[in-house]
Design a protein around this motif. Structure first.
Motif, PDB file in Angstrom:
ATOM      1  N   GLY A  42     -27.897  25.596  -1.696  1.00 42.25           N
ATOM      2  CA  GLY A  42     -28.039  26.086  -2.919  1.00 42.25           C
ATOM      3  C   GLY A  42     -27.097  27.212  -3.065  1.00 42.25           C
ATOM      4  O   GLY A  42     -26.708  27.653  -2.090  1.00 42.25           O
ATOM      5  N   MET A 130     -34.663  30.229  -2.474  1.00 39.58           N
ATOM      6  CA  MET A 130     -35.488  30.491  -3.979  1.00 39.58           C
ATOM      7  C   MET A 130     -37.006  30.349  -3.485  1.00 39.58           C
ATOM      8  O   MET A 130     -37.401  31.347  -3.926  1.00 39.58           O
ATOM      9  N   SER A 158     -33.259  31.361 -10.946  1.00 40.51           N
ATOM     10  CA  SER A 158     -33.749  30.373 -10.246  1.00 40.51           C
ATOM     11  C   SER A 158     -35.037  30.932  -9.449  1.00 40.51           C
ATOM     12  O   SER A 158     -36.027  30.414  -9.581  1.00 40.51           O
ATOM     13  N   LYS A 321     -31.370  26.586 -10.458  1.00 34.96           N
ATOM     14  CA  LYS A 321     -30.566  26.671  -9.412  1.00 34.96           C
ATOM     15  C   LYS A 321     -29.336  25.811  -9.248  1.00 34.96           C
ATOM     16  O   LYS A 321     -29.523  24.422  -9.649  1.00 34.96           O
TER      17      LYS A 321
END
Length: 332
Positions: A42, A130, A158, A321
């Motif tokens: 991510g 996240m 996100s 995200k």
């Protein structure tokens, strides 16, 4: 012979174009460290700050990335079996040592959280940081009680979206802000009860719905909105300062008696991997697998699209995200 891998390297701070994808030598595992084949990672604003040279941390050249999801290749200390699915996050990743923007990463065992799932890698790659930030803000930061009211300042980030998902699983009434009416539906989709358009001052709008103020709030925008978030929160309620979407980190001439309303509690959260227990990660992933939770993914990129991905993160062009999938280039 040293094996090669593809990675994103930042030679010095700069614009998105400063990120270059190239072949570098693959790291070797050593005792206490875990070598992971990265399947997805991510993107985080922390990496945006690092790329711009903000903050006094890290050295160059560096492979950025404070998180990754993948499979254990080697663990000399036998902490994890080869082939174990894992998330790796924080602990100096992408700052003090090379991070997750690569096909392989070597991280301290303390930064690794195991899980088991058949969920696709892009989705798994979106979750670790996240979830850690949202879960820690809710539990450590706000100490939110099930059924209470929560304000998320910066709701379409996100972490904001993940916070709403976790809060709704705890039967909380969720208020979330966005500056854009166009993004209101993204908030409603994750279960937000009250969408508030952020004009910079929202305390009165919140108190029109809950006259006493909310029980808890998570500040994700930063210091420009913090005083107003505190004003939206009831006495003995808690505001947790977690994020700086505004890139403004400090309160100038902080005078607590003027800044903090009587009895409102101000806390902060900046977490580590140890703040995300493996059962919490597994439970969240299982809920994704069963369809109870949808992970708020904005867009999935290939590694060689990293410059565009950083541009999108910088401009806020994508809600949700941002994830990079490593596979499909030099292996598999």
């Amino acid at each position: 012979m040293t094996k090669a891998m593809r990675a994103v390297v930042l030679d010095a701070p700069g614009p998105p174009e400063a990120l270059s994808v190239r072949a570098v030598s693959r790291p070797d595992a050593r005792p206490g460290w875990i070598l992971i084949q990265v399947e997805a990672f991510g993107l985080n604003r922390s990496e945006l700050h690092f790329r711009r040279g903000l903050g006094s941390f890290g050295s160059f050249p560096r492979i950025p990335g404070i998180e990754a999801a993948g499979v254990v290749v080697d663990a000399p200390g036998c902490e994890f079996a080869s082939g174990t699915q894992v998330a790796a996050l924080m602990g100096g990743m992408g700052r003090d040592f090379d991070g997750g923007y690569a096909e392989y990463v070597c991280v301290p065992a303390s930064s690794v959280i195991p899980f088991s799932s058949t969920v696709d890698w892009a989705t798994l790659g979106a979750i670790p940081e996240m979830l850690q930030t949202a879960y820690g803000s809710l539990r450590t930061g706000v100490d939110a009680a099930p059924g209470s009211t929560l304000l998320i300042r910066g709701g379409t980030s996100s972490v904001g979206l993940a916070l709403a998902i976790l809060a709704k699983r705890r039967d909380m009434t969720v208020f979330a802000t966005t500056r854009s009416t166009a993004k209101a539906d993204a908030l409603r989709r994750v279960g937000v009860d009250h969408v508030i358009i952020d004009t910079g001052e929202i305390a009165n709008a919140v108190r029109e719905i809950v006259p006493g103020g909310v029980d808890g709030a998570v500040e994700l925008v930063g210091t420009p909105t913090l005083a107003d978030t505190l004003r939206a929160t009831r006495a003995h309620g808690t505001v947790c300062f977690t994020g700086m979407l505004s890139d403004e980190w400090t309160v100038r001439d902080f005078y607590p008696i003027e800044f903090i309303p009587n009895g409102v509690r101000l806390t902060a959260y900046s977490g580590e991997a140890s703040d995300l227990p493996a059962p919490v990660l597994q439970e969240f992933i299982d809920a994704v697998a069963s369809g109870e939770i949808t992970v708020p993914i904005g867009k999935v990129y290939r590694m060689d699209e990293i410059v565009q991905a950083h541009r999108d993160m910088e401009t806020g062009a994508v809600t949700g995200k941002l994830v990079v999938r490593t596979a499909g280039s030099s292996h598999h």
